[in-house]
Design an enzyme around this catalytic site. Structure first.
Site, short mmCIF file in Angstrom:
data_model
loop_
_atom_site.label_atom_id
_atom_site.label_comp_id
_atom_site.label_asym_id
_atom_site.label_seq_id
_atom_site.Cartn_x
_atom_site.Cartn_y
_atom_site.Cartn_z
CB CYS A 169 -0.94 0.00 1.20
SG CYS A 169 -2.26 -1.23 1.10
CB CYS A 207 13.09 1.42 -4.10
SG CYS A 207 13.41 -0.36 -4.12
#
Length: 373
Positions: free
Chosen positions: A196, A339
């Site tokens: 999410c 990331c």
């Protein structure tokens, strides 16, 4: 059958509209009051589901979660408010549930679901509601439910869609019984689907999916309506579409009779406080390297590298040879690419390592990304 004296007068007034339903009376309400539901995760699914379970009159909820409330949680984790930031989620949730239903028993466990505690926790509940958000935890919970024969309400949500199913297999389950592994036999890699934080989620979608999960839980516990193991509902918010699917038992699959040892990484212990700092992070902290974030802009608002001065930013989705030269103009030396989980940074290195070398830049990856720190 329960009678009127089974509930305090205040509780009868609280649930009066529910008792007016056709086919739903004190007997069904008593079944809910006697039920113990284990909720995995006090997040986007777990919060609205627990709110609804408490409101409908489930007598005992155990919730397990080791996280604390963050500002980025609140748009979908509706038991929390801004003033709860930094507090344990299970502690806040337990307080909210007791306000909703004063007679409820709430067991708040601030810990992770692991191979050491999963079977014991699951077998102690009448039903498990899984609101977790990792493949590792979902497969661990599903296997524990099959090992113990405990009904499992399973849900997932991402972006504008979600899925809900009742899995029930193993000892005591109705034949033939259907489990998660009948649909998805093997646990996918952790980074095969974005989470999410990476892909985003519409907060109200989590409430819709949680409502579907709670409805299945109430039907099963109260003995009303159709409660069918293996029936999967797929919800798409933007098209307002709800599609049912039927999952059958795989006759070639042997039921799980014991937990596996491959539920990683979500079920392992958190890094020890004295765990060594990754060398890539040391290079950034000492100024010997420059950080290059290849996440999307919205991800930076949630979290970033600890103790490191913000560096360069080039989302992988916007990267091109021209943008690479623009963002890294006049740079040389070592650049640490990172990331959320390490997947996009690996892809970035694969695409731009040679171009970087031509500009005297050495790209190195931060394995595991921010999630691995």
């Amino acid at each position: 059958m329960a009678n009127r004296t089974s509930f305090p007068e205040t509780e009868l007034r609280r649930i009066a509209r529910q008792l007016a339903l056709p086919g739903f009376g004190l007997e069904q309400q008593q079944r809910l009051a006697d039920a113990h539901v284990l909720v995995i995760g006090a997040g986007g699914l777990g919060c609205p589901a627990m709110q609804q379970l408490a409101a409908v009159g489930v007598g005992h909820i155990t919730v397990i979660d080791d996280d604390t409330v963050d500002l980025s949680n609140i748009h979908r984790q509706i038991l929390f408010g801004v003033e709860d930031q930094g507090r344990p989620k299970v502690e806040v949730a337990a307080g909210r549930l007791r306000h909703l239903q004063p007679g409820i028993t709430v067991t708040a466990l601030r810990r992770r679901m692991t191979t050491q505690n999963a079977v014991e926790l699951v077998k102690g509940a009448d039903l498990v509601l899984d609101g977790s958000d990792t493949f590792a935890t979902k497969y661990l919970v599903a296997d524990a439910a099959e090992v113990t024969g405990t009904p499992l309400i399973w849900g997932t949500v991402l972006r504008y869609r979600g899925e809900v199913a009742l899995w029930w297999s193993g000892p005591g389950a109705p034949e033939p019984g259907v489990g998660l592994r009948d649909l998805f036999p093997d646990q996918p890699p952790a980074d095969s689907v974005p989470d999410c934080a990476t892909a985003g989620v519409l907060g109200v979608t989590t409430s819709v999916v949680a409502g579907l999960m709670t409805t299945e839980a109430v039907k099963h516990l109260a003995g009303i309506g159709e409660s069918v193991p293996g029936r999967l509902l797929s919800y798409e918010a933007l098209s307002a579409r709800l599609r049912p699917f039927s999952v059958s038992r795989d006759p070639g699959r042997e039921p799980e009779t014991a937990l596996r040892a491959d539920y990683v990484p979500a079920t392992r212990s958190a890094p020890a406080p004295d765990a060594p700092v990754p060398p890539q992070l040391e290079l950034l902290k000492t100024g010997e390297a420059t950080a290059l974030d290849v996440r999307e802009e919205h991800e930076k608002w949630v979290s970033d590298l600890p103790g490191v001065t913000p560096g360069l930013h080039l989302p992988l989705s916007q990267a091109s040879p021209e943008r690479f030269d623009e963002v890294l103009a006049n740079r040389s030396g070592t650049v640490v690419v990172y990331c959320a989980s390490g997947s996009r940074s690996r892809d970035f290195l694969g695409q731009y390592r040679d171009q970087a070398l031509r500009s005297n830049i050495e790209l190195i990856d931060l394995p595991g990304g921010l999630n691995g720190l």
